[in-house]
Design an enzyme around this catalytic site. Structure first.
Site, PDB file in Angstrom:
ATOM      1  N   ASP A  13      -3.627 -11.951  -1.263  1.00 14.88           N
ATOM      2  CA  ASP A  13      -3.911 -13.063  -0.356  1.00 14.88           C
ATOM      3  C   ASP A  13      -4.147 -14.385  -1.090  1.00 14.88           C
ATOM      4  O   ASP A  13      -4.899 -15.237  -0.619  1.00 14.88           O
ATOM      5  CB  ASP A  13      -5.126 -12.750   0.545  1.00 14.88           C
ATOM      6  CG  ASP A  13      -4.991 -11.406   1.219  1.00 14.88           C
ATOM      7  OD1 ASP A  13      -3.895 -11.130   1.735  1.00 14.88           O
ATOM      8  OD2 ASP A  13      -5.955 -10.622   1.202  1.00 14.88           O
ATOM      9  N   LYS A  16       0.715 -16.522  -2.075  1.00 11.40           N
ATOM     10  CA  LYS A  16       2.031 -16.390  -2.710  1.00 11.40           C
ATOM     11  C   LYS A  16       3.151 -16.840  -1.782  1.00 11.40           C
ATOM     12  O   LYS A  16       4.126 -17.428  -2.219  1.00 11.40           O
ATOM     13  CB  LYS A  16       2.298 -14.932  -3.119  1.00 11.40           C
ATOM     14  CG  LYS A  16       1.352 -14.425  -4.165  1.00 11.40           C
ATOM     15  CD  LYS A  16       1.592 -12.957  -4.462  1.00 11.40           C
ATOM     16  CE  LYS A  16       1.146 -12.024  -3.364  1.00 11.40           C
ATOM     17  NZ  LYS A  16      -0.295 -11.967  -3.127  1.00 11.40           N
ATOM     18  N   GLY A  40       0.912  -9.642   4.005  1.00 12.62           N
ATOM     19  CA  GLY A  40       1.127 -10.648   5.046  1.00 12.62           C
ATOM     20  C   GLY A  40       1.227 -11.994   4.361  1.00 12.62           C
ATOM     21  O   GLY A  40       0.233 -12.510   3.867  1.00 12.62           O
ATOM     22  N   HIS A  41       2.425 -12.531   4.239  1.00 10.42           N
ATOM     23  CA  HIS A  41       2.620 -13.793   3.526  1.00 10.42           C
ATOM     24  C   HIS A  41       2.801 -14.927   4.528  1.00 10.42           C
ATOM     25  O   HIS A  41       3.773 -14.973   5.265  1.00 10.42           O
ATOM     26  CB  HIS A  41       3.840 -13.680   2.596  1.00 10.42           C
ATOM     27  CG  HIS A  41       3.625 -12.701   1.480  1.00 10.42           C
ATOM     28  ND1 HIS A  41       4.613 -12.229   0.673  1.00 10.42           N
ATOM     29  CD2 HIS A  41       2.491 -12.108   1.039  1.00 10.42           C
ATOM     30  CE1 HIS A  41       4.104 -11.392  -0.224  1.00 10.42           C
ATOM     31  NE2 HIS A  41       2.818 -11.298  -0.009  1.00 10.42           N
ATOM     32  N   GLN A 223       0.478  -8.151  -2.675  1.00  9.31           N
ATOM     33  CA  GLN A 223      -0.885  -7.785  -3.097  1.00  9.31           C
ATOM     34  C   GLN A 223      -1.239  -8.573  -4.377  1.00  9.31           C
ATOM     35  O   GLN A 223      -0.724  -9.656  -4.569  1.00  9.31           O
ATOM     36  CB  GLN A 223      -1.036  -6.277  -3.306  1.00  9.31           C
ATOM     37  CG  GLN A 223      -1.042  -5.471  -2.023  1.00  9.31           C
ATOM     38  CD  GLN A 223       0.333  -5.256  -1.423  1.00  9.31           C
ATOM     39  OE1 GLN A 223       1.261  -4.884  -2.095  1.00  9.31           O
ATOM     40  NE2 GLN A 223       0.461  -5.471  -0.120  1.00  9.31           N
TER      41      GLN A 223
HETATM   42  P1  IMP Z   1      -3.076  -0.015   1.227  1.00  3.33           P
HETATM   43  O1  IMP Z   1      -2.200  -0.860   0.368  1.00  3.33           O
HETATM   44  O2  IMP Z   1      -2.878  -0.223   2.700  1.00  3.33           O
HETATM   45  O3  IMP Z   1      -3.032   1.423   0.841  1.00  3.33           O
HETATM   46  O4  IMP Z   1      -4.605  -0.472   0.963  1.00  3.33           O
HETATM   47  C1  IMP Z   1      -5.239  -0.268  -0.293  1.00  3.33           C
HETATM   48  C2  IMP Z   1      -6.139  -1.456  -0.630  1.00  3.33           C
HETATM   49  O5  IMP Z   1      -5.348  -2.597  -0.885  1.00  3.33           O
HETATM   50  C3  IMP Z   1      -7.096  -1.853   0.506  1.00  3.33           C
HETATM   51  O6  IMP Z   1      -8.294  -2.338  -0.059  1.00  3.33           O
HETATM   52  C4  IMP Z   1      -6.359  -2.985   1.183  1.00  3.33           C
HETATM   53  O7  IMP Z   1      -7.226  -3.850   1.868  1.00  3.33           O
HETATM   54  C5  IMP Z   1      -5.739  -3.661  -0.015  1.00  3.33           C
HETATM   55  N1  IMP Z   1      -4.522  -4.409   0.337  1.00  3.33           N
HETATM   56  C6  IMP Z   1      -3.300  -3.928   0.615  1.00  3.33           C
HETATM   57  N2  IMP Z   1      -2.445  -4.924   0.876  1.00  3.33           N
HETATM   58  C7  IMP Z   1      -3.131  -6.058   0.735  1.00  3.33           C
HETATM   59  C8  IMP Z   1      -2.765  -7.437   0.842  1.00  3.33           C
HETATM   60  O8  IMP Z   1      -1.631  -7.807   1.097  1.00  3.33           O
HETATM   61  N3  IMP Z   1      -3.768  -8.334   0.627  1.00  3.33           N
HETATM   62  C9  IMP Z   1      -5.033  -7.961   0.299  1.00  3.33           C
HETATM   63  N4  IMP Z   1      -5.410  -6.691   0.188  1.00  3.33           N
HETATM   64  C10 IMP Z   1      -4.463  -5.751   0.388  1.00  3.33           C
END
Ligand code: IMP
Length: 429
Positions: A13, A16, A40-41, A223
């Site tokens: 977040d 990017k 989510g970009h 991420q």
């Molecule tokens: P997952 O990727 O859904 O398995 O989540 C694993 C961890 O990564 C959790 O703490 C999510 O909140 C975090 N996470 C996954 N995608 C994002 C993102 O795009 N932004 C921020 N945190 C993320």
């Protein structure tokens, strides 16, 4: 000729999407290399306001081809909805290409993600519940389906029942959940296949061709480095490799193709989901940042945890990724906050440490050591020239640069494409 990776340098977040939308004006290809619709970009420009989950953030430029690389896991329902929404918003998706080798997030992956999170109880990771972890598990277990298989749905139909049988054993025997119906999944496959087939390609050839013509290619991360499955704050991580290694394996490029690696940092920190976060602000300032910056997940709407800039984590991220420039986003959010603090080191078990601790469980025990920096009252919102920045705001950015040890190439001063201050050309370096 080079490829440039744009990588989230914190816990995701970082902005990017905005940075890539800006840079894509100068790129032939934007290729997303990891993650799935857990991302989510947010992109705001003259074409509208968008929150991309799977489609790369260069899609608003007519001359830029957008690629979903092999390292991405794709939920076809989500992608089709996204394509439909973007088309309705007037964007041309003809150039979108999806790697044959990108894995499919199946409906049972989403189900298993949610069930597993529930089962973890108090130890939940806070996943986005989008099936990302289970899809990568199947990729590694060699029981996944890849996008290329949608070009031959009859063959998928042969393999699917056995896989569904196995998933049903897990669903019913481990989670006590009702079984899923292979027929229902097969009918989904049959609706996905003709609609997605035109986009499924050997994308490596497209990237190679652009590079051989001397055109710029942006490798879009998702991420952030501290959520990396290997280099992040395990087990509170995502299941892919947002760091620079993932940019290579997730796009099929060789390191020789690289012209640069840019890390995107927020001027402060956020984290969503569980896990250690040394500089977390749980009081008024943290709430102020969350409210002012609308720090709520673009995918799940969850409130993000907020905190001061963490230069120890920043240095680690720069080391793991080899950043040669960094971008600082959301500087305007710090306007008027007094005092402003930056974490320069940690105290761990009574000792000062300057390096990010890698031993499991130690980050939880780290107490940040802060430096107070001069605050500023004049707004930095939308500033595009260095001379228009308040001196203290520029000094803040320069201090981050010094602490992280990498030059700042750009500062983002607002969510819209043009609200960007360029200090040095990323592509020219
Ligand atoms: P997952 O990727 O859904 O398995 O989540 C694993 C961890 O990564 C959790 O703490 C999510 O909140 C975090 N996470 C996954 N995608 C994002 C993102 O795009 N932004 C921020 N945190 C993320």
């Amino acid at each position: 000729m080079p490829a440039f990776a744009v990588i989230g340098a914190q816990w995701g977040d970082e902005g990017k999407g905005k940075v890539i939308d800006f840079l894509a004006g100068n790129a032939r290809i934007v290729a997303r290399y990891s993650g799935g619709n857990n991302a989510g970009h947010t992109v705001i420009n003259d074409a509208g306001t968008f929150a991309f989950h799977l489609v790369p953030s260069g899609v608003c430029w007519p001359h830029t081809q957008n690629i979903i690389g092999n390292g991405v896991v794709v939920d076809p329902d989500v992608l089709l909805t996204e394509i439909g929404d973007l088309k309705r918003a007037g964007l041309n998706l003809k150039g979108l290409a999806i790697s044959e080798r990108a894995h499919i997030v199946m409906p049972y992956h989403v189900q298993l993600d949610i069930l597993e999170e529930k089962r973890r109880g108090a130890g939940a990771l806070g996943t986005t519940g989008r099936g990302i972890g289970p899809a990568y598990i199947d990729k590694v277990a060699r029981t996944g389906f890849r996008m290329g298989e949608l070009l031959n749905p009859e063959e998928m139909a042969v393999r699917l029942p056995e896989i569904v049988k196995h998933k049903n054993e897990i669903l019913t025997k481990i989670y006590g959940a009702p079984p899923i119906d292979a027929g229902a999944i097969l009918s989904k496959v049959q609706t996905w296949a003709p609609r997605l087939a035109p986009y499924i390609k050997q994308v490596e050839d497209l990237v190679e061709e652009a590079l051989s013509k001397g055109e710029n290619v942006i490798l879009e991360g998702a991420q952030g480095a501290l959520l990396d499955i290997d280099h992040g704050t395990y087990p509170y991580v995502t299941s892919s490799s947002p760091t620079v290694g993932g940019a290579l394996t997730g796009s099929g490029l060789s390191p020789r193709a690289f012209g640069g690696v840019t890390g995107v940092f927020k001027a402060y920190c956020t984290r969503v989901g569980g896990g250690p976060f040394p500089t977390e602000l749980t009081g008024e300032v943290g709430e102020h940042i969350r409210t002012k910056a609308k720090e709520f997940g673009a995918t799940t709407g969850r409130p993000r945890r907020t905190g001061w800039f963490d230069a120890v984590a920043g240095r680690y991220s720069a080391r793991v990724n080899g950043f040669d420039t960094i971008v600082v986003t959301r500087l305007d959010i710090l306007d008027g906050i007094d005092p402003i603090k930056v974490c320069v080191a940690y105290a761990l078990d009574g000792h000062r440490i300057d390096r990010f601790p890698l031993e499991g469980g130690s980050l939880e025990r780290c107490v940040p050591i802060y430096e107070k920096l001069e605050s500023w009252t004049k707004s930095t919102y939308g500033v595009t020239r260095e001379k228009d920045l308040p001196a203290a705001a520029l000094a803040y950015v320069r201090r981050i640069e010094e602490l992280v040890g990498v030059p700042v190439s750009m500062i983002s001063t607002g969510p819209r494409r043009h609200e960007t201050l360029v200090l040095r050309d990323i592509f020219g370096k």
